[in-house]
Design a protein around this motif. Sequence first.
Motif: not given
Length: 195
Positions: A10-11, A13-14, A16, A38, A40-41, A74
């Motif tokens: 997965l990316d 930066s995505s 969470r 990331a 928004d994590s 998730t």
Amino acid sequence: MVKDAVATVLDPSSIRWISFSHFEADECGALREWQTIAPDSVAACSLVSKEVSVDDVVALRPSRAMADGECLETGRFSFQFLRTPNVPHCWDASLLFEQTGRTLFCSDLFHQNGDVEPSTSSDVVGRFRQMLLDYEAGPFGGYLQYSDTTGKVLAQLADLAPETLAVMHGSSFVGDGRQALMDLSVAMRETLDGA
């Protein structure tokens, strides 16, 4: 290297949610870097971790304290948070049980020394027992402890009947996780009780 491996799935930066068992460098030492990648994590950890160490030392933003038994959804997976003080070690310890695939994220439980295969359906408890004996005989003695509480926590984990034990140090185990956890409890008691 880890970031590149994650990028194959997965990316980065995505991301969470970021979770770990307890406050220790090999568990959450790179939290700040992952939260930079990331934006928004959020770290999900025990209340003790949040209040005593994580928010003060490694988190870029406030972590989420999870309650025992609480589920983190998730979308595709459901992670049940399990408060496990001092199991594997550290008073802030916790584990995650992914309910969909029946995977218990074990942290340092079932630790094995050496360059072993990524996963196995063979005995991991024997390897774990050998690691305990090796550690107790050297400067890493006291790495894990065993008490009546340890036995109770391991019995509760066994009751989850995991099908995969995701091990942090060594081969992950695919098979009868319930039996493996019961055998682990015996190995810890026999090796560490009174150590």
